[in-house]
Enzyme design. Sequence first.
Site, PDB file in Angstrom:
ATOM      1  N   ARG A 119      41.163  41.696  37.039  1.00  0.00           N
ATOM      2  CA  ARG A 119      41.743  41.322  38.311  1.00  0.00           C
ATOM      3  C   ARG A 119      41.536  42.471  39.436  1.00  0.00           C
ATOM      4  NH1 ARG A 119      47.524  40.678  37.933  1.00  0.00           N
ATOM      5  NH2 ARG A 119      47.483  42.313  35.982  1.00  0.00           N
ATOM      6  N   ASN A 170      46.961  36.246  36.698  1.00  0.00           N
ATOM      7  CA  ASN A 170      47.068  35.938  35.214  1.00  0.00           C
ATOM      8  C   ASN A 170      47.665  34.599  35.162  1.00  0.00           C
ATOM      9  OD1 ASN A 170      45.685  38.177  34.185  1.00  0.00           O
ATOM     10  ND2 ASN A 170      47.433  39.422  33.877  1.00  0.00           N
TER      11      ASN A 170
END
Length: 95
Positions: A24, A42
């Site tokens: 990320r 997520n």
Amino acid sequence: MVTDAQQARLTAWVHGRVQGVGFRWWTRARALELGLAGSATNLPGNRVEVVAEGPRESCERLLEALRSPDTPGDVDHVAEQWSEPKGGLTGFVER
């Protein structure tokens, strides 16, 4: 000059070993380099959802980066969906 017609919203679901490996953070860095706004989140099942808005060409470059072998972790598959931008996004956040 980028017109509204050239703006796009990319939603990509990245499958594989992409959690707990800096994916990320890496995605956020690539998106900001490209001038995109959005998020990387997520999801259950070892997936990350990436939402990015901005010039279509920049979104396409982000999608290429998500599919490249240079990502952290191990990407098995990237599913994509294109739509009209909704707006209201500022910066790029990790969730």
